[in-house]
Every structure is written in structure tokens, then in C-alpha cells.
Enzyme design. Structure first.
Site, short mmCIF file in Angstrom:
data_model
loop_
_atom_site.label_atom_id
_atom_site.label_comp_id
_atom_site.label_asym_id
_atom_site.label_seq_id
_atom_site.Cartn_x
_atom_site.Cartn_y
_atom_site.Cartn_z
N TYR A 158 -8.71 -6.91 -0.73
CA TYR A 158 -9.72 -7.00 -1.79
C TYR A 158 -10.34 -5.64 -2.02
O TYR A 158 -10.87 -5.01 -1.10
CB TYR A 158 -10.78 -8.02 -1.40
CG TYR A 158 -11.54 -8.58 -2.57
CD1 TYR A 158 -11.06 -9.69 -3.27
CD2 TYR A 158 -12.75 -8.04 -2.96
CE1 TYR A 158 -11.76 -10.23 -4.33
CE2 TYR A 158 -13.46 -8.57 -4.04
CZ TYR A 158 -12.96 -9.67 -4.71
OH TYR A 158 -13.66 -10.22 -5.76
N TYR A 192 -9.17 -7.22 -12.43
CA TYR A 192 -10.15 -7.77 -11.48
C TYR A 192 -10.33 -9.25 -11.80
O TYR A 192 -11.14 -9.63 -12.63
CB TYR A 192 -11.46 -7.00 -11.61
CG TYR A 192 -12.60 -7.50 -10.76
CD1 TYR A 192 -12.42 -7.79 -9.40
CD2 TYR A 192 -13.88 -7.65 -11.30
CE1 TYR A 192 -13.48 -8.22 -8.62
CE2 TYR A 192 -14.95 -8.07 -10.51
CZ TYR A 192 -14.74 -8.35 -9.19
OH TYR A 192 -15.79 -8.77 -8.42
#
Lengths: 501, 392
Positions: free
Chosen positions: B294, B344
Site C-alpha cells: 500500500y 488510487y
């Protein structure tokens, strides 16, 4: 209303310019102080500046210090011959003095405003109680007419040589003032230089919200108390507060009031996006308090490039909303150094510890009086307002004194100030905070300069001294109030006889 | 078909008094009820490692965990649709303890729906008495700490101070991501790699974070379909087996603002995930060929290498040096371009890329990718997966 140049004015100005330039290079008669350097005046100065060097005030400690007795703080050099202190002098202008003649010409032409802009002092010999100071002034330069933020006017520069009663040189001063025509400033008017009227209402910061589990904390801030939750059974401190002790699960708690001292644990400086409620540069720090808990807070009074993790901080306050006070943290005033900084401990590039100075009304007034500066703009708010200032302003001798005190706090009792050069920017008004920051810009080991340095060698082997140059800025909410550089003579340290194990 | 029939049980119940005016905050009521349930069972509350909530619960599990002093949570879930979810909290808890996702799961509900904001009055503006979750931002927002980048900046400064990492080290993550995105036609930054110099020249967003340390804001969607081993046959794709899946909350957990722990340079919630993933998959760092980590902000990628044991604490800057996380390196990371380079989508696109690596269909295919690590948000209650080409 803007002052406008007419043809007649231009002719008048050209005549004025000629009269002014005719004064340049003239040397005034020697002026002698009406009273000798004395202990009460030195102590009043030290009180006003919060100066703690015992060489200035404590007979016994001074005897054991680098000068072998009490000396006057170097930054007082020019105060003993302030206009009201001259033997046989009056508060009026003495046209035997070329600078006074120039000021008078300018006053008559409407350039009645005056601000000091630069003071470059160099110290040859320390003044001692009983010394009678004399001063001889040369008018060294008058600028062409200039437009500044303050107004249209002239910079007048003088060089003053100071001597004692034996005729020995004690120091010199290069001093510059700006004489201006009030009301001709760039900024439309009423505010001081550097301020612009801001009529757009600023949004409030995000409002903190609380319930009964945290209300006591926010009520504390309102009273300027930093309250930390304490579980009464375990004594555990928790911040931000919870409802149950995370270990014992007891729900009985009260609070302790934190000392407000801590250090910087981490920080970030948000730049984009900018939120209109905040001033930038904005620093948000994570502060670890002496009590061991951390809190997020703004770090104020120090630019981001001067932040150092671990730097000592102290709490201050911001009334952010009608009914909300926020804690803020600023660099803690440094403790005065025990002993004296040595050359071996200094490296070029070292930052000096930032130091906030509260510009209180007392400081401005007492500083002016302690430096024998009786100009009304330093103690009389009505007079200051009549001259277009929002409030009284700090005088340049106080600014010099505060810089000298801060340098002494950093370098310690045995350091000797050799020169202090300052330039003034925006004014220091009561209610503001000026934060000193600076760094070491030069270092010369093993040199002996003048008899000021020579007096250090009284306690350190001859030659075992050096000098450092520091540059500094004192900034307040309007911008830079004072900037400049100073030279300090320090003991060598590594070879010094007084070095401790 | 409910699999774990008669194999799970409710072993403790707790409650506050019921009134029209409790005089206490909902957080205190939740804490009291949870403590009472543990006391009823005779269980040390710090052994609770799961929390099962249903929506409209405003006492979030991380706040209750702060009060109970719970060192880690491995399972937490929120079932939607308010009152309809009550029994579902038990169903979720039962599945969690049956599968080993957690040992002890608390389910709770607590509020002041008479004295604070009358539930029956419907939606009429915001409430006079903020609840714990509303209050939590009051410790940061009034000081201008408003955005995720700013929250991350606070961690980054401390990490740099403690381990000597630099902005260039953060930049190496961005450079790797953008190199991989440049080769990915689906990436927003397809064909647009960056250099470290460009990273260093990008403007400061929240010192020390630069623009190129921050992920994009994207529009898009990603979905994943999961089924059981017996149903894999007859479908069109080779399965990407879930070798392990885990959640993690660590002590004193906040949403990207866990600033009050002894140390703030690690991601201990990621450590809770790592420990479970390695344990239940039987794999370790050396078995992983590529990882989708992440990457909303580059500084929070570095401690992930440390929490998962790819390198020692504080040494991520050395681990990522010399292209080790780029194609051809020891552990290529974010081969889709990550969230800095592809898009994203809150990490869901990273899971999809993990599946493609297992299938062998990535645009930046890593040779012999049989085990892929995928992580979710860093600095928040989080989760992770190990996907594998090999089933049971």
C-alpha cells in the site's frame, strides 16, 4: 493623502540636497558625558534586558571574571552620551554637531519623521564604573532622496568615536537614521511599515469538539492550563484522554497541570493545500511533555529550517475562537550557559538556540528609559499614534541590548562581545513576540583582537582565544525586526588552562 | 448452509443500566458493557482480539480497544444496515473464532439515544454532544493537521530522524512505481516514468513529503470474486489461492494519527498482519517473489518491509536501494505501478495485480511469481493477503 512632487518642491529639494551634502564629512566637537558610567544605570539596563552576566553587576563574581571587575555591558557604548546626558547639554539640537544640523534642515523641509535603521558597534575596551565617556561624531553620508515603505526621506549616517577620560579609544559606532516625511509611505497609510490593512474576514480554524469526557481539558486551556488526564488509582497519565485506565480499567481520574515544558518529537510543515484559517509557514509538531505524554500542537516562533527534533519547547497560547484557547509551543528560552562556550565546541554552521522574547509594554518603556532614550514614541502611546504608529515602538538600543543578552546566554559569562552590527526592519510593538534565531557563520582560532580580547587573556593563556562570527534575525509577527551579525571572543577550550575534566 | 454448527458459543454478557439519561458518554457505556461481558466470562479483556460491529455504531472498535488496553485486534468487522445487523455480529464473530481469525470476539452496541440525540427525531443537523469518533479529530485539526499527507508527514520526519532515511529514499519508492506504471497501459501514468531528480524537484506538500511522494486521486472501480475450493472447477480462470488473509489493529491505534505510542516509526498493526500471514500460510519473506504494498504515501511503504521481515527495523532504505524493488530486483514491488502510478483505488487494484501475477498475465510479469504479498492501508487498522498459485 499622497504627497506629490511639484515643480516648486523639486527646486526646494535640490536646494535641500545641496545644503545636506555640504554637511557631509564635517566633524562635530567632542561631547562629554555629564555623568560617569555608574552601577545603578548598569543594573537598570541589565534588569530591562534580563541580562544575567555577573561581570556587569556582581562585584565578587566580576572580580573573578575575565575583566577582573565590574564592566558595563558593551552594548551600552552609545547610551552614556545620549543627548540628555551630555555635559552642559540640553534636550534641543546642538548645531555644532553636523548630524543635528542635518536633522534640523530636514525637519524644516517637512521630513520630521525619524527611525533608526542601523547600528554597527565595535568595542575596543570595556567601560567601567567611573569612566567618563566622550564622543566625537562625523557626518559620513546622506543618501539621495529615497522612497521606502515608511515614506519619502533621507538616510543619514554618522560615525562616532568614543573615548574614556584618559583619551583611550573605547569603541566606535556607525549609526544610520531615516528621516522621512510622514504620510508618504507606500502602504496607504496608517499601519506601520510591513502591515497592510486586511479587511477580508478570516475563517476560523476548525473548531475542536468535546463531550464530558474531555471538557475539563478544554476548560483548562481556556484558563491557560495544560491539563493531562491522571488515573487516581495507578497514577497513570494519558493523553489524549480515555474513559478507562487501559491497564486497570478504573474509571476514576482527575488531571495534573503540566509544566508546559517539553521537547520536539516530530513535526511536519503543511504547504499544500493551504487552509485560509492558518498562517504559513505552518508547523505542526508532536511535542513530548516533561510529564511523558505527547500532544499535537503548532510550533511557533521558529522557521521550519531551524526546527530540530529534541529542541526544548515551552507552551504559549492562542485564543482561536471566542470560546476556545489552543495550546501552542515555541522554543523555550534557553537557560544561561554555565561557564563559557569554548572555540572547540563551535563549528561554522551551528545554529544558535532560538529564543522567543515577549515584547511587553514594560520591556519597551523600561528598555527606552534604561538606555536614556526619552523619545516619546518609545513610551507614550498617544504621541506614537500622532506620528502615525499604531502603538509605541522599541528603541534601537533595547533591540541591541536584547540581542547582546541572547548572545551572552548562548556563549556564557566569559565570552566577550567584540562587535554588534544590527539593522532594523519592522517595528517591535507591545503584545508581539520576537524570536531570535541565528547561526555561526565564521570562526577564527588563536587570534587576539584588540584589548577587548586582551582582557579575556587575563584568565586564559595568551593567544588561547579565538573569535566566532554569528549572524542572526529577530522576527516578530510583522516580519524581521532586527538582523545583523556579531563577533564574540571565546576561550580556545581545548588547550585552555581553565578546562575541566 | 451454516458450517460451524454447534461449534461456537456466547460465553459472556454484559450491560449498563438502561435509563432515559445515562449521564455518561456512549464511549463510557460501551467500555462498561464490554468490561462487564469479559467479567461475566471471567476473561482478561486484553485477550480479546476481535470486535464485531454493526453500522450506526459510533463507538469505533479502536476507541474501545484504547480503553480496554487491547494490544492487538486480528478481526474486526462492520455489518451494514443498522438494527438488522445485530445477530449478524454474532454470525461474523462465530465465523472468526471458528476459522481461527480470532480467539475472543466482542460484539456490542452503546448509545444515548434518549438524552443526547433522540433517535426518533430523525435526521436534523448534527448533534450537540459529539461522540468519541467526532472528538478524535479535535486533537489535530485545530492545529492545521488536516489531510492524510500531513498526518503521514509527522511519521516521516521521525522515521528520518531515527534511521537516517532521506527524502531520496522515499523517492526511490516513487521512481519504482512510476517505472512500472510506465509499462502499464491501464495506468494513469502510462509512458511517464520519473527520475529521482524529478522527485527531488517536486514541490513540498507537507514537509518532508513532496508531491511525488503522494498518490493520485482517481476515479475508478475494482471488484474481486471469491469462492471455495470445490467451486473453482468449471470457472474460466486459474485460481489465485488465498494462502493467508489477516487483519490487524495494534495498541493505541488511531486512524493515521497513532502518535502516542512509545515508538512511531513502525507500523505495528502491519506487524499483527504479518505475523498471522506468515503463520497461517507457512511462508516467509524469502518465499515471496513480488509484493503489492500500500503506497498512498511513500514514507509509509518503508516500514512495511521491516514489519514483514524483508529487512531489519530501520534498514528499509538499504533494502530498497540499487533497484532492488524494481523489475529485475530481488523483490519487485507494485508491478502495476501502485497507487502512485496506476490509480488510487484504495488498494483494491493492488489485489487485482496480485491475482494477475499469479495468473502470469501482468504487464510487468515477475518470473516464477508463485506467492504474492498484498497489503492494505498503512497507518490505519489494516489487512493483508498472501496469494498463491498453489492450492491446498
Amino acid at each position: 493623502m499622497l504627497w506629490r512632487m511639484t515643480g516648486d518642491d523639486a527646486v526646494a529639494d535640490s536646494a535641500l540636497d545641496a545644503s545636506l551634502q555640504a554637511l557631509v564629512g564635517r566633524q562635530g566637537t567632542v561631547q562629554v558625558a555629564g555623568d560617569p558610567v555608574d552601577g545603578p544605570a548598569i543594573r537598570a539596563w541589565c534588569d530591562a534586558m534580563s541580562e544575567g552576566n555577573p561581570s556587569f553587576t556582581d562585584e565578587a563574581a566580576a572580580a573573578a571574571g575575565p575583566h577582573g571587575g565590574i564592566v558595563a555591558p558593551p552594548a551600552t557604548l552609545n547610551m552614556w552620551t545620549m543627548p540628555d546626558r551630555i555635559e552642559g547639554g540640553t534636550a534641543g539640537r546642538d548645531t555644532d554637531q553636523p548630524q543635528h544640523a542635518a536633522y534640523q534642515l530636514l525637519d524644516d523641509a517637512g521630513f520630521t519623521g525619524v527611525v533608526a535603521t542601523n547600528s554597527d558597534q565595535a568595542y575596543e575596551r570595556h567601560l567601567r564604573p567611573g569612566d567618563v565617556v566622550s564622543a566625537q561624531t562625523t557626518l559620513s553620508g546622506i543618501s539621495p532622496q529615497k522612497q521606502t515603505a515608511l515614506g519619502i526621506g533621507y538616510f543619514v549616517t554618522t560615525e562616532v568615536a568614543y573615548a574614556n577620560q584618559q583619551g583611550e579609544a573605547v569603541g566606535s559606532l556607525s549609526f544610520r537614521v531615516f528621516k522621512f516625511r510622514p504620510g508618504t509611505g507606500r502602504s496607504r497609510g496608517d499601519g506601520p511599515a510591513g502591515t497592510t490593512p486586511d479587511d477580508s474576514p478570516r475563517p476560523e480554524r476548525p473548531r475542536p469538539r468535546w463531550n464530558q469526557d474531555q471538557a475539563w481539558h478544554w476548560e483548562g486551556l481556556r484558563q491557560r492550563e495544560l491539563r493531562i488526564q491522571r488515573f487516581t488509582g495507578s497514577g497513570r497519565l494519558v493523553h489524549p484522554p480515555v474513559v478507562a485506565d487501559p491497564v486497570t480499567h478504573s474509571m476514576d481520574y482527575d488531571w495534573v497541570v503540566a509544566t508546559g515544558r517539553g521537547f520536539l518529537y516530530s513535526w511536519t510543515a503543511p504547504e499544500h493545500p493551504k487552509a485560509p484559517a492558518f498562517d504559513y509557514p505552518l508547523v505542526v509538531g508532536l511535542v513530548e511533555l516533561e510529564e511523558g505524554v505527547r500532544m499535537v500542537s503548532n510550533i511557533v516562533g521558529v522557521p521550519p529550517d531551524q526546527l530540530e527534533i529534541g529542541m526544548p519547547l515551552e507552551v504559549c497560547w492562542l485564543d482561536s475562537h471566542d470560546d476556545v484557547t489552543l495550546h501552542q509551543f515555541r522554543p523555550a528560552r534557553i537557560e544561561r550557559r554555565e561557564g563559557t562556550l569554548t572555540m572547540g565546541e563551535v563549528t561554522v554552521g551551528d545554529p544558535l538556540p532560538p529564543c522567543p522574547i515577549d515584547v511587553t509594554r514594560d520591556l519597551v518603556v523600561l528598555g527606552a528609559l534604561a538606555t536614556f532614550d526619552q523619545q516619546d514614541v518609545h513610551h507614550d502611546r498617544d504621541a506614537a499614534r500622532a506620528k502615525g504608529l499604531p502603538d509605541i515602538i522599541m528603541n534601537i538600543l533595547t533591540s541591541s541590548g536584547l540581542v547582546a543578552r541572547w548572545l551572552g546566554d548562548w556563549a556564557g559569562d566569559g565570552a566577550v562581545l567584540r562587535s554588534l552590527r544590527i539593522g532594523l526592519g519592522v517595528p517591535n510593538h507591545p503584545g508581539d513576540v520576537m524570536t531570535m534565531t541565528g547561526s555561526v557563520t565564521g570562526s577564527v582560532a588563536g587570534s587576539v583582537m584588540g584589548s577587548a580580547a586582551g582582557s579575556v587573556t587575563g584568565s586564559v593563556e595568551t593567544g588561547e582565544v579565538g573569535a566566532v562570527t554569528v549572524s542572526f534575525v529577530g522576527a516578530n509577527s510583522l516580519g524581521s525586526h532586527v538582523h545583523g551579525s556579531a563577533e564574540l571572543v571565546l576561550p580556545e577550550g581545548r588547550r585552555g588552562a581553565g578546562e575541566n575534566a | 448452509m451454516w458450517t460451524p454448527a454447534r461449534q461456537t458459543a456466547i460465553v459472556g454478557i454484559g450491560a449498563t443500566e438502561f435509563s432515559k439519561d445515562s449521564g455518561r458518554t456512549p464511549m463510557q457505556l460501551a467500555t462498561e458493557a464490554c468490561l462487564a461481558a469479559c467479567a461475566d466470562a471471567g476473561l482478561d479483556p486484553t485477550l480479546v482480539d476481535g470486535m464485531s460491529l454493526f453500522s450506526m455504531e459510533r463507538n469505533h472498535e479502536i476507541e474501545v480497544a484504547r480503553n480496554l488496553g487491547i494490544p492487538r485486534l486480528r478481526f474486526f468487522s462492520m455489518v451494514n444496515h443498522g438494527g438488522g445487523g445485530g445477530c449478524a455480529t454474532v454470525a461474523m464473530a462465530a465465523m472468526a473464532v471458528h476459522t481461527g481469525a480470532a480467539d475472543y470476539v466482542l460484539a456490542y452496541r452503546a448509545f444515548n439515544e434518549r438524552s443526547w440525540h433522540r433517535f426518533g427525531s430523525g435526521v436534523q443537523g448534527h448533534h450537540a454532544s459529539p461522540e468519541a469518533n467526532d472528538v478524535s479529530f479535535s486533537w489535530t485539526s485545530p492545529f492545521g493537521l488536516l489531510t492524510p499527507a500531513q498526518w503521514a508527514g509527522m511519521f516521516a520526519t521521525r522515521y528520518m530522524h531515527q534511521y537516517g532515511a532521506t527524502s531520496e529514499d522515499f523517492g526511490r519508492i516513487a521512481v519504482a512505481d512510476r517505472r512500472h506504471a510506465a509499462n502499464n497501459p491501464a495506468a494513469f501514468f502510462h509512458g511517464r516514468p520519473i527520475t529521482l531528480e524529478e522527485h527531488q524537484a517536486s514541490r513540498i506538500i507537507s514537509d518532508p513529503l513532496r508531491l511525488l511522494d503522494c498518490c493520485q486521486e482517481s476515479d475508478g472501480g475494482v471488484a474481486l470474486l471469491v469462492t471455495s475450493a470445490e467451486r473453482v472447477q468449471g470457472l474460466d480462470q486459474e485460481p489465485a489461492w488465498v494462502a493467508a488473509a489477516a487483519q490487524g489493529v495494534a495498541a493505541d491505534q488511531w486512524m493515521m494519527r497513532s502518535y502516542y505510542r512509545d515508538d512511531i516509526t513502525g507500523l505495528p498493526e502491519m506487524g499483527v498482519v504479518a505475523e498471522q500471514l506468515w503463520e497461517s500460510s507457512g511462508l516467509g519473506p524469502s518465499d515471496i517473489q513480488t509484493a503489492m504494498l500500500y503506497d498512498h504515501f511513500t514514507p509509509l511503504v518503508l516500514p512495511q518491509f521491516e514489519e514483514f521481515g524483508f529487512c531489519a527495523t530501520g534498514e528499509a532504505r538499504d533494502f530498497i536501494a540499487d533497484g532492488n524493488i524494481e523489475m529485475g530486483g530481488g523483490l519487485p514491488v507494485n508491478t502495476n505501478g501502485g497507487q502512485l502510478g496506476e490509480a488510487y483505488i484504495h488498494g483494491m487494484n493492488g489485489i487485482a495485480e496480485g491475482v494477475r501475477q499469479i495468473r502470469g498475465t501482468s504487464v510487468n510479469q515477475v518470473d516464477g511469481a508463485t506467492n504474492v504479498l498484498v497489503t492494505s492501508g498503512s497507518g490505519v487498522p489494516t489487512s493483508g493477503l498472501v496469494l498463491s498459485a498453489e492450492g491446498a
